[in-house]
Every structure is written in structure tokens, then in C-alpha cells.
Scaffold this active site. Structure first.
Site, short mmCIF file in Angstrom:
data_model
loop_
_atom_site.label_atom_id
_atom_site.label_comp_id
_atom_site.label_asym_id
_atom_site.label_seq_id
_atom_site.Cartn_x
_atom_site.Cartn_y
_atom_site.Cartn_z
CG HIS A 134 6.20 47.42 32.17
ND1 HIS A 134 5.66 47.81 30.97
CD2 HIS A 134 7.06 48.41 32.52
CE1 HIS A 134 6.13 48.98 30.63
NE2 HIS A 134 7.00 49.38 31.54
CG ASP A 158 3.08 45.88 30.26
OD1 ASP A 158 2.59 46.74 31.02
OD2 ASP A 158 3.99 46.14 29.44
CB SER A 167 8.37 51.69 29.62
OG SER A 167 7.25 52.00 30.41
#
Length: 308
Positions: free
Chosen positions: A281, A251, A156
Site C-alpha cells: 500500500h 494491498d 489512500s
């Protein structure tokens, strides 16, 4: 494909638990909540060696945690944790780093606790991550690693930082990075990608949360156009380390990660983009409850091992 059964179960559990979206919380409240993800990393094997220490940074000492297999002169993976540059720390990704090391085998992982926003806005996190990588490259023997055999990896916002450190290393003439693994990365301060509409709500990470993260991280909207904030915005994407980019079907960040891969390829780079269907995610953070997370970590480790 529809969400996997494990993903459906996770989403149902979170819906039943209730609670506000991250975008409706203060940074302090959201930081407390992320600790709950530690249970989703249970069962990772214990490394032969774990060491907490600090390394020099541009604004003081940077805490790091070294995870290492037995032996010395090990290849090393610099790990930059996710959390939207606002959340997370070494502890929040402890299980992920242990599991990554288990998949790597004879290696070391150095997890970096960079400065967080909004207390320290961009480019503080990027500067800390680069400084830590540069220190390990020069002083790896102090922690039992060969700093000339280095990869970067992150999830991320940590994927963003891995991409940024790779660009910084190219621009600054080092350190040498053999591979970059970007897991569900943030690559662009841009909400116009279709996946932002398709997965705006109800799929764990929301569009509103990403706006909240970016707003806390950036000192201004203009900063979001800088390459070290948005790697996708770089004028030149040539000369970067080989990249593995992993994206998730459900996501908001899916399309920008894949667009970054396409842009690297267009610049003549070596890139592999793998979309994992049926998941939301950040499988890295949830490998104990989302089996796809183990698949992602195995692929990441294999990719790195081939190059360092």
C-alpha cells in the site's frame, strides 16, 4: 509476482522494528508514527515557490501549502493526503507533493490539510477538500494559478477524497475538474473484497487497521453507505472527470479500487486502471525507497498533463 526486493526489505525492516499495529494504537500514537514516513520521501527537488496559507472553509480557515514552478497562471493539482482520514497532514506528504510537481513540470500543487477524525468525523474531510478546490477555482489568481485548469489527486484516503470531490463537483455544478488521479484509493466501506482476505496481515496496511480507520471516520455504519463516504455506493457514476486509478498487488484496498474503475467504465466514463505488481500500500508515500513510487508519480503526472 512476489514482492519486489525493495518491498521485501521494507517489510523486513518494519518487522524487525516491531511495534503495535495501527489498530492497537490511539490516534495520537499513530499520528506520531506516520512522521517516520517522511524519510521515505527524501530527495524530492525543491520547487521554485512554496507558500503556506489558508483558504476559507465550512468550519473555519483550511491550511494549504502551495508548491509552484516558476511562472504564473499555472495549471493546478489539488492534492489530498492519505492517512485513513485520521493521520497525516501537509508535512507528512511534503516530499510526495514536491516530487509530483517535479514530474508535472510547469504547474502548481495545492496540498490541503483537511479536518481529521475522530475529532471531526465524516463529512468534515470531504467538505473541506471540496471547499478548498472551489476556492482555488474561483480565486486561483491569488496564488498564481489558473483555477479553470484543475485536477485532483490523492493517495489512500486522499484517493477517496479525490473521488468524492469529483462527485461533489459534478453534483454541485462545479468546479470543473479535468482529471482525477486515485492512488491506492479507499472507495467502499466493505471488507468482503478478496484482497481484504489475501492481504489481511503482514503487508503493511492490515485489515484491522482499515476497520480502525473507518470506525474513527464514520459517525455511524449507515454513513458508510453514502456516496460521499464510499464513492462506490453512488447511484450514478456517469459524468465524472477522466480517472486514473492506481492499485497495488499486496494491498487490502486493491479490489475495491479496481471495482470502482470498472463501475465508472460501466457508466460510460473514461477510466484507466493500472495495478502495480509486487508492491504494498501507498508507493506515493515511499518513493525514495520503493522505486515503483516514482513510476506511479510519473504516470500520474503524465495523465494530468495530457488533460490540463
Amino acid at each position: 509476482m512476489p514482492p519486489t526486493p525493495e518491498t521485501q526489505g521494507l517489510l523486513a525492516m518494519l518487522e524487525e522494528a516491531g511495534g503495535p499495529d495501527i489498530s492497537e494504537q490511539t490516534p495520537e500514537e499513530a499520528r506520531a508514527a506516520i512522521a517516520n514516513f517522511a524519510a521515505m520521501q527524501a530527495g524530492a527537488p525543491e520547487p521554485a515557490r512554496v507558500e503556506n496559507r489558508t483558504v476559507p472553509g465550512p468550519a473555519g480557515e483550511i491550511p494549504v501549502r502551495v508548491y509552484a514552478s516558476a511562472g504564473d497562471n499555472l495549471p493546478v493539482v489539488m492534492y489530498f493526503h492519505g492517512g485513513g482520514w485520521v493521520l497525516g497532514d501537509i508535512d507528512s506528504h511534503d516530499g510526495t507533493c514536491k516530487q509530483l510537481l517535479a514530474e508535472l513540470g510547469e504547474a502548481a500543487v495545492v496540498s490541503v490539510h483537511y479536518r481529521l477524525a475522530p475529532e471531526d468525523k465524516y463529512p468534515a474531510a470531504a467538505d473541506d477538500c471540496y471547499a478548498a478546490a472551489a476556492w482555488v477555482a474561483e480565486n486561483g489568481a491569488e496564488i498564481g494559478v489558473d483555477g479553470s485548469r484543475m485536477a485532483v489527486c490523492g493517495d489512500s484516503a486522499g484517493g477517496n477524497l479525490s473521488a468524492v470531490v469529483s462527485q461533489m463537483a459534478r453534483d454541485k455544478g462545479g468546479p470543473a475538474i479535468a482529471a482525477q488521479v486515485l492512488h491506492v484509493p479507499v472507495t467502499d466501506h466493505n471488507y468482503s473484497y478478496p484482497s481484504y482476505t489475501e492481504n489481511a496481515e503482514g503487508m503493511l496496511l492490515t485489515r484491522a487497521s482499515m476497520v480502525w480507520f473507518w470506525d474513527h471516520y464514520l459517525p455511524s455504519d449507515a454513513a458508510g453507505k453514502e456516496a460521499y463516504a464510499s464513492p462506490m455506493q453512488a447511484d450514478d457514476l456517469s459524468g465524472l472527470p477522466p480517472a486514473l486509478i492506481q492499485t497495488a498487488e499486496y494491498d487490502p484496498l486493491r479490489d475495491e479500487g479496481e471495482a470502482y474503475g470498472a463501475a465508472i467504465e460501466a457508466a460510460g466514463g473514461d477510466v484507466t486502471v493500472h495495478r502495480y505488481d509486487g508492491v504494498v500500500h501507498d508507493p506515493f508515500m515511499m518513493f525514495a525507497v520503493i522505486p515503483t513510487g516514482i513510476e506511479c508519480l510519473k504516470e500520474a503526472a503524465a495523465y494530468i498533463n495530457e488533460r490540463i
